[in-house]
Write a protein that holds these residues in place. Sequence first.
Motif, PDB file in Angstrom:
ATOM      1  N   GLY A 118       0.808  -1.217   0.000  1.00 28.23           N
ATOM      2  CA  GLY A 118       0.000   0.000   0.000  1.00 28.23           C
ATOM      3  C   GLY A 118       0.833   1.255   0.000  1.00 28.23           C
ATOM      4  N   GLN A 119       1.936   1.232   0.730  1.00 25.36           N
ATOM      5  CA  GLN A 119       2.836   2.392   0.752  1.00 25.36           C
ATOM      6  C   GLN A 119       3.478   2.594  -0.614  1.00 25.36           C
ATOM      7  OE1 GLN A 119       5.260   1.066   3.998  1.00 25.36           O
ATOM      8  NE2 GLN A 119       4.081   2.168   5.546  1.00 25.36           N
ATOM      9  N   ARG A 151      -9.411  -0.514  -0.643  1.00 26.21           N
ATOM     10  CA  ARG A 151     -10.402   0.559  -0.482  1.00 26.21           C
ATOM     11  C   ARG A 151      -9.725   1.899  -0.222  1.00 26.21           C
ATOM     12  NH1 ARG A 151     -15.417  -1.816   3.147  1.00 26.21           N
ATOM     13  NH2 ARG A 151     -15.975  -3.546   1.777  1.00 26.21           N
ATOM     14  N   GLN A 152      -8.713   1.875   0.602  1.00 25.63           N
ATOM     15  CA  GLN A 152      -8.008   3.121   0.916  1.00 25.63           C
ATOM     16  C   GLN A 152      -7.344   3.715  -0.329  1.00 25.63           C
ATOM     17  OE1 GLN A 152      -5.421   1.782   4.030  1.00 25.63           O
ATOM     18  NE2 GLN A 152      -6.960   2.021   5.637  1.00 25.63           N
ATOM     19  N   ILE A 153      -6.741   2.858  -1.146  1.00 22.43           N
ATOM     20  CA  ILE A 153      -6.068   3.341  -2.361  1.00 22.43           C
ATOM     21  C   ILE A 153      -7.086   3.885  -3.357  1.00 22.43           C
ATOM     22  CG2 ILE A 153      -4.754   2.617  -4.391  1.00 22.43           C
ATOM     23  CD1 ILE A 153      -3.047   3.061  -1.883  1.00 22.43           C
ATOM     24  N   MET A 154      -8.196   3.173  -3.553  1.00 21.64           N
ATOM     25  CA  MET A 154      -9.222   3.664  -4.473  1.00 21.64           C
ATOM     26  C   MET A 154      -9.809   4.981  -3.985  1.00 21.64           C
ATOM     27  SD  MET A 154      -9.833   2.088  -7.314  1.00 21.64           S
ATOM     28  CE  MET A 154     -11.546   2.468  -7.693  1.00 21.64           C
ATOM     29  N   ARG A 155     -10.059   5.077  -2.684  1.00 23.09           N
ATOM     30  CA  ARG A 155     -10.589   6.321  -2.141  1.00 23.09           C
ATOM     31  C   ARG A 155      -9.603   7.464  -2.339  1.00 23.09           C
ATOM     32  NH1 ARG A 155     -10.940   4.750   2.479  1.00 23.09           N
ATOM     33  NH2 ARG A 155     -13.089   4.037   2.502  1.00 23.09           N
ATOM     34  N   LEU A 156      -8.335   7.182  -2.094  1.00 17.86           N
ATOM     35  CA  LEU A 156      -7.307   8.216  -2.234  1.00 17.86           C
ATOM     36  C   LEU A 156      -7.218   8.709  -3.676  1.00 17.86           C
ATOM     37  CD1 LEU A 156      -4.986   9.812  -0.952  1.00 17.86           C
ATOM     38  CD2 LEU A 156      -3.494   7.874  -1.470  1.00 17.86           C
TER      39      LEU A 156
END
Length: 263
Positions: free
Chosen positions: A149-150, A182-187
């Motif tokens: 993710g990072q 989800r975090q990456i898509m939201r970002l």
Amino acid sequence: MLRLEKLVKTYKTGDQALKAVDLEVPSGQVLALIGPSGAGKSTLIRCINRLVEPSSGKVWLAETELTGLGQGALRRERRRMGMIFQEYALVERLTVMENVLSGRLGYVGFWRSLARRFPQKDVDEAFRLLDRVGLLHMADKRADELSGGQRQRVGICRALIQDPKLLLVDEPTASLDPKTSRQIMRLICELCEERGLAAIINIHDVALAQRFVQRVIGLRFGEIVYDGPPDGLSPDKLTEIYGEEDWEATIKKDDEAPVEAAE
């Protein structure tokens, strides 16, 4: 903003990956490309910036026909198209900051890029972007020390530091766990909204696409078989795109609880 006219890609094997695709993407719109493996999703993205050369048809970015450009002019136009890769495409031995600044290589001279001497405004922008994605404290870490993710967040920063008008995103969550996906898509979607960017996201996760994007394009055998809102992806439409299957569990339900905030 982006316009594809009768875009065709036929490989030397005779396989036709794209069949006269017509598509328009206005400024600020985030859309998802879905479809089975081999449908032509990655080929379409790579034909836009000519990492793959189209066999015929035209690609327009604003008023510029990309398919008609020589290599020098194409390099300049690619500055306006940020690319985010599935496997991150980072230089493992370089730091997070150096990987982000590599997105400015198209703007600085050869010798300055070789010596990694970037203008202060570029360095300042890199720090701002890293702060925005929550990685400011990792600016001096090597890329090979990061989680998936990072790494993807570094790839996002590298694309955005180009100051693009269009993001081309190829399977950004394929190697990530569900929460990080989800975090990456939201970002990505938040950053596009903040900057008024258009984006095309090639993604396999239908529910994830439904949750975050404004428009979905369904490809099958190199042709668009669905172009519409995420909530229009009924079981019948998904069968048309992917083939026969029980799609009820795949489709996002309207009463699903909100997902957690990005870390």
